[in-house]
Design a protein around this motif. Structure first.
Motif, PDB file in Angstrom:
ATOM      1  N   GLY A  95      -2.581 -44.594  24.210  1.00 41.97           N
ATOM      2  CA  GLY A  95      -2.413 -44.258  25.643  1.00 41.97           C
ATOM      3  C   GLY A  95      -1.925 -42.957  25.874  1.00 41.97           C
ATOM      4  N   SER A  96      -1.354 -42.497  26.886  1.00 41.40           N
ATOM      5  CA  SER A  96      -0.822 -41.156  27.440  1.00 41.40           C
ATOM      6  C   SER A  96       0.685 -41.205  27.205  1.00 41.40           C
ATOM      7  CB  SER A  96      -1.297 -40.831  28.503  1.00 41.40           C
ATOM      8  OG  SER A  96      -0.351 -39.824  29.031  1.00 41.40           O
ATOM      9  N   ALA A  97       1.395 -40.230  26.626  1.00 38.98           N
ATOM     10  CA  ALA A  97       2.707 -39.909  26.631  1.00 38.98           C
ATOM     11  C   ALA A  97       3.288 -40.067  27.951  1.00 38.98           C
ATOM     12  CB  ALA A  97       3.270 -38.477  26.270  1.00 38.98           C
ATOM     13  N   LEU A  98       2.412 -39.827  29.286  1.00 38.86           N
ATOM     14  CA  LEU A  98       2.858 -39.893  30.435  1.00 38.86           C
ATOM     15  C   LEU A  98       2.927 -41.246  31.150  1.00 38.86           C
ATOM     16  CD1 LEU A  98       0.801 -36.673  31.718  1.00 38.86           C
ATOM     17  CD2 LEU A  98       3.256 -36.764  31.609  1.00 38.86           C
ATOM     18  N   TYR A  99       2.105 -42.168  30.536  1.00 36.46           N
ATOM     19  CA  TYR A  99       2.192 -43.430  30.855  1.00 36.46           C
ATOM     20  C   TYR A  99       3.685 -44.032  30.642  1.00 36.46           C
ATOM     21  CZ  TYR A  99      -2.937 -44.068  30.609  1.00 36.46           C
ATOM     22  OH  TYR A  99      -4.263 -43.745  30.617  1.00 36.46           O
ATOM     23  N   ASP A 100       4.243 -43.764  29.235  1.00 39.55           N
ATOM     24  CA  ASP A 100       5.476 -43.799  28.977  1.00 39.55           C
ATOM     25  C   ASP A 100       6.463 -43.358  29.673  1.00 39.55           C
ATOM     26  OD1 ASP A 100       4.414 -45.427  27.216  1.00 39.55           O
ATOM     27  OD2 ASP A 100       5.348 -44.567  25.033  1.00 39.55           O
ATOM     28  N   PHE A 101       6.572 -41.778  29.841  1.00 39.02           N
ATOM     29  CA  PHE A 101       7.393 -40.969  30.760  1.00 39.02           C
ATOM     30  C   PHE A 101       7.523 -41.750  32.109  1.00 39.02           C
ATOM     31  CE2 PHE A 101       9.341 -37.926  33.275  1.00 39.02           C
ATOM     32  CZ  PHE A 101      10.584 -37.882  32.670  1.00 39.02           C
ATOM     33  N   GLY A 102       6.214 -42.065  32.711  1.00 42.11           N
ATOM     34  CA  GLY A 102       6.191 -42.514  34.177  1.00 42.11           C
ATOM     35  C   GLY A 102       6.788 -43.703  34.250  1.00 42.11           C
ATOM     36  N   ASP A 103       6.833 -44.743  33.322  1.00 42.39           N
ATOM     37  CA  ASP A 103       7.478 -46.074  33.373  1.00 42.39           C
ATOM     38  C   ASP A 103       8.964 -45.876  33.075  1.00 42.39           C
ATOM     39  OD1 ASP A 103       7.238 -48.572  33.916  1.00 42.39           O
ATOM     40  OD2 ASP A 103       6.477 -49.281  31.901  1.00 42.39           O
ATOM     41  N   GLN A 163       7.309 -42.258  20.038  1.00 44.93           N
ATOM     42  CA  GLN A 163       5.952 -41.501  20.147  1.00 44.93           C
ATOM     43  C   GLN A 163       5.806 -40.698  18.933  1.00 44.93           C
ATOM     44  OE1 GLN A 163       5.933 -39.651  24.056  1.00 44.93           O
ATOM     45  NE2 GLN A 163       5.373 -41.713  25.091  1.00 44.93           N
ATOM     46  N   ASN A 164       6.817 -39.828  18.686  1.00 43.60           N
ATOM     47  CA  ASN A 164       6.843 -38.822  17.467  1.00 43.60           C
ATOM     48  C   ASN A 164       6.459 -39.613  16.022  1.00 43.60           C
ATOM     49  OD1 ASN A 164       6.819 -36.134  16.720  1.00 43.60           O
ATOM     50  ND2 ASN A 164       8.872 -36.636  15.836  1.00 43.60           N
ATOM     51  N   ASP A 165       7.114 -40.543  16.116  1.00 45.55           N
ATOM     52  CA  ASP A 165       7.223 -41.391  14.796  1.00 45.55           C
ATOM     53  C   ASP A 165       5.860 -41.732  14.483  1.00 45.55           C
ATOM     54  OD1 ASP A 165       9.706 -41.115  13.638  1.00 45.55           O
ATOM     55  OD2 ASP A 165      10.405 -42.686  14.837  1.00 45.55           O
ATOM     56  N   LYS A 206       8.816 -32.836  21.162  1.00 42.02           N
ATOM     57  CA  LYS A 206       8.403 -31.428  21.023  1.00 42.02           C
ATOM     58  C   LYS A 206       7.062 -31.389  20.979  1.00 42.02           C
ATOM     59  CE  LYS A 206      12.559 -29.851  20.211  1.00 42.02           C
ATOM     60  NZ  LYS A 206      13.370 -29.446  21.646  1.00 42.02           N
ATOM     61  N   PHE A 207       6.296 -32.526  20.911  1.00 44.23           N
ATOM     62  CA  PHE A 207       4.633 -32.579  20.543  1.00 44.23           C
ATOM     63  C   PHE A 207       3.994 -32.399  21.958  1.00 44.23           C
ATOM     64  CE2 PHE A 207       6.557 -36.591  20.920  1.00 44.23           C
ATOM     65  CZ  PHE A 207       5.940 -36.999  21.974  1.00 44.23           C
ATOM     66  N   LEU A 208       4.725 -32.390  23.212  1.00 43.31           N
ATOM     67  CA  LEU A 208       4.217 -32.250  24.380  1.00 43.31           C
ATOM     68  C   LEU A 208       3.346 -30.978  24.659  1.00 43.31           C
ATOM     69  CD1 LEU A 208       4.729 -34.921  25.946  1.00 43.31           C
ATOM     70  CD2 LEU A 208       6.363 -33.478  27.446  1.00 43.31           C
ATOM     71  N   THR A 209       2.036 -31.240  25.216  1.00 39.23           N
ATOM     72  CA  THR A 209       1.495 -29.885  25.604  1.00 39.23           C
ATOM     73  C   THR A 209       1.748 -29.752  26.970  1.00 39.23           C
ATOM     74  OG1 THR A 209      -0.202 -31.333  26.885  1.00 39.23           O
ATOM     75  CG2 THR A 209      -0.650 -30.882  24.458  1.00 39.23           C
ATOM     76  N   ARG A 234     -10.933 -36.399  31.358  1.00 40.04           N
ATOM     77  CA  ARG A 234     -11.636 -35.056  31.045  1.00 40.04           C
ATOM     78  C   ARG A 234     -11.043 -34.432  29.819  1.00 40.04           C
ATOM     79  NH1 ARG A 234     -10.806 -34.260  36.886  1.00 40.04           N
ATOM     80  NH2 ARG A 234      -8.828 -33.415  36.308  1.00 40.04           N
ATOM     81  N   GLY A 235     -10.199 -35.140  29.013  1.00 43.08           N
ATOM     82  CA  GLY A 235      -9.452 -34.634  27.581  1.00 43.08           C
ATOM     83  C   GLY A 235      -8.446 -33.486  28.003  1.00 43.08           C
ATOM     84  N   GLU A 236      -8.085 -33.365  29.323  1.00 45.82           N
ATOM     85  CA  GLU A 236      -6.803 -32.375  29.489  1.00 45.82           C
ATOM     86  C   GLU A 236      -5.506 -32.983  29.060  1.00 45.82           C
ATOM     87  OE1 GLU A 236      -9.473 -31.200  33.680  1.00 45.82           O
ATOM     88  OE2 GLU A 236      -7.355 -31.826  33.741  1.00 45.82           O
ATOM     89  N   ILE A 237      -5.268 -34.122  28.857  1.00 44.04           N
ATOM     90  CA  ILE A 237      -4.275 -34.816  28.384  1.00 44.04           C
ATOM     91  C   ILE A 237      -4.593 -35.691  27.262  1.00 44.04           C
ATOM     92  CG2 ILE A 237      -2.535 -36.564  28.763  1.00 44.04           C
ATOM     93  CD1 ILE A 237      -2.420 -35.489  31.790  1.00 44.04           C
ATOM     94  N   PRO A 238      -3.979 -35.649  25.985  1.00 49.63           N
ATOM     95  CA  PRO A 238      -4.493 -36.225  24.729  1.00 49.63           C
ATOM     96  C   PRO A 238      -3.977 -37.681  24.876  1.00 49.63           C
ATOM     97  CG  PRO A 238      -2.494 -34.899  24.606  1.00 49.63           C
ATOM     98  CD  PRO A 238      -2.798 -34.566  25.859  1.00 49.63           C
ATOM     99  N   GLU A 239      -4.767 -38.283  23.908  1.00 50.19           N
ATOM    100  CA  GLU A 239      -4.531 -39.823  23.594  1.00 50.19           C
ATOM    101  C   GLU A 239      -3.355 -39.618  22.493  1.00 50.19           C
ATOM    102  OE1 GLU A 239      -7.469 -42.934  22.971  1.00 50.19           O
ATOM    103  OE2 GLU A 239      -6.686 -42.807  21.050  1.00 50.19           O
ATOM    104  N   ARG A 240      -2.626 -40.382  22.699  1.00 43.06           N
ATOM    105  CA  ARG A 240      -1.579 -40.496  21.596  1.00 43.06           C
ATOM    106  C   ARG A 240      -1.308 -42.099  21.512  1.00 43.06           C
ATOM    107  NH1 ARG A 240       0.892 -35.666  21.029  1.00 43.06           N
ATOM    108  NH2 ARG A 240       0.952 -34.428  22.996  1.00 43.06           N
ATOM    109  N   ILE A 241      -0.435 -42.489  20.485  1.00 44.87           N
ATOM    110  CA  ILE A 241      -0.030 -43.856  20.304  1.00 44.87           C
ATOM    111  C   ILE A 241       1.210 -43.950  21.183  1.00 44.87           C
ATOM    112  CG2 ILE A 241       0.806 -45.854  19.113  1.00 44.87           C
ATOM    113  CD1 ILE A 241      -0.858 -44.548  16.601  1.00 44.87           C
ATOM    114  N   THR A 242       1.182 -44.927  22.115  1.00 45.50           N
ATOM    115  CA  THR A 242       2.400 -44.987  22.950  1.00 45.50           C
ATOM    116  C   THR A 242       2.644 -46.398  23.226  1.00 45.50           C
ATOM    117  OG1 THR A 242       0.810 -44.869  24.806  1.00 45.50           O
ATOM    118  CG2 THR A 242       1.959 -42.732  24.250  1.00 45.50           C
TER     119      THR A 242
END
Ligand code: ADP
Ligand code: GN1
Ligand code: MG
Length: 342
Positions: A225-233, A123-125, A271-274, A189-197
């Motif tokens: 997608g969301s970093a949380l999709y990746d972490f959740g999976d 995700q970071n790359d 480290k990018f996580l909000t 609602r934009g509380e969680i950012p879109e990233r490339i996941t």
């Protein structure tokens, strides 16, 4: 659907179209649920992974363009990735990752920690990938609300007359509808950012080597997608005590020490996580696991048209393990929240 079969002539023609004519063996490989994967041995001793992309699921040209962009970008940054040797839709050829292997089930915390680190770095790359925005290969892929809508449609149509036999599973899912919607609502609602996941971070989609190096593979669903999709999976597959299709549900639960290892490996590299993302890490495990359970059940109701299956109840068995994993994560909710905060 069950695996497609191919004649030797079809496989040879696919290889020839990508410049390989000295194959000595082409055999089925891996345990992916979507594409048809083969290991190719050649007279030169060079090995390849041959894949026929599932074009019922993926738009082939967009997929090819995403894969080429992502792999070339990672290579330009010196990150080891899949190496595309040939790509003639619907076939493609990857260099075989020698010295690496994948597992379907985590058997020690170190594996979970390494996998989480690998997906975090991925995700970071890709955060630096130049525009345009990567194509949305399967829109609403992890949109739980939309997945519930598709489940409702499949249950209403009940084309195989299976609905009555899955009343308990439907009820389990029904009782979780409001929590299930929270992740997509936060995104909207934009509380969680879109990233490339990556969007398919199951443990057999990262290849590990004995020296701890690793390569993220199966890049087909890499998209916004969301970093949380990746972490959740990751929580879904890397904390599981038993296989995704274990029939004995007493063996199926989420292992706390693997969850701890996942959090450690992920946070050390993401480290990018909000704050908002971090606060929803444990929640994402429950929601994404439920979402995959919903998808297995939907496919069962529709007559097994999406995932590869080996027997008639395979999707139902998989659905049940997912729901059992959700229940186990719910039972450990407070501890999991504490681990994330700590
Ligand atoms: P699917 O989309 O069907 O899941 P994958 O791309 O994940 O297909 O490939 C299936 C399996 O094949 C992986 O889990 C992995 O074990 C193996 N595999 C895939 N690509 C490679 C590669 N380049 N080198 C070695 N093994 C690979
Ligand atoms: C599929 O391709 P594979 O087997 O790595 C699916 C994932 C599911 C997973 C469940 C494109 O992954 O979304 O989580 O099965 N991939 C696609 O095991 O639908
Ligand atoms: Mg895979």
């Amino acid at each position: 659907m069950s695996n497609r079969t191919y004649t030797k002539e079809q496989l040879d023609a696919a290889l020839a179209s990508m410049g390989v004519t000295d194959q000595t063996d082409v055999s089925r490989y891996g345990s992916g649920h979507i594409n048809d994967t083969f290991k190719v041995e050649t007279r030169r001793g060079v090995r390849y992974i041959l894949q026929r992309v599932n074009t019922d699921i993926f738009p082939p040209e967009l997929l090819k363009s995403n894969i080429v962009r992502v792999t070339e970008f990672l290579k330009s940054r010196g990150v080891k990735s899949l190496e595309v040797v040939g790509y003639e839709n619907p076939w493609r050829l990857y260099a075989f990752l020698e010295g690496y292997s994948s597992v379907d089930l985590v058997t020690n915390p170190k594996e979970a920690e390494l996998a989480a680190g690998a997906f975090a770095k991925f995700q970071n790359d890709l955060a630096e990938l130049p525009p345009p925005r990567l194509g949305e290969i399967i829109p609403k892929f992890h949109d739980t609300v939309d997945r519930l809508r598709l489940l409702d449609e499949a249950a209403a149509a009940d084309v195989r007359g299976r609905k009555a036999s899955v009343a308990a599973e439907l009820d389990f899912i029904d009782r979780r509808r409001s929590e299930a919607a929270t992740l997509v609502e936060m995104m909207r609602r934009g509380e969680i950012p879109e990233r490339i996941t990556h969007n398919d971070t199951k443990i057999n989609n990262v290849m590990l080597a004995p020296d701890g190096s690793n390569v993220v593979i199966d890049l087909d669903t890499t998209m916004p997608g969301s970093a949380l999709y990746d972490f959740g999976d990751m929580v879904r597959t890397s904390t599981a005590a038993a296989a995704e299709d274990e029939r004995d549900l007493s063996k199926v639960y989420s292992k706390k020490e693997y969850f701890e290892a996942l959090v450690r490996g992920y946070l050390a590299n993401a480290k990018f996580l909000t704050e908002a993302e971090r606060a929803s890490m444990a929640l994402s495990g429950r929601i994404i696991t439920l979402t995959i359970g919903i998808r297995f059940l939907t496919d069962y109701l529709k007559g097994d048209v999406y995932f590869h299956t080996a027997y008639g109840e395979h999707n139902l068995v998989r659905c049940r393990t997912q729901l059992k994993m959700v229940e186990s994560m719910e039972a450990q909710k407070d501890e999991y929240e504490r681990i994330v905060r700590g």
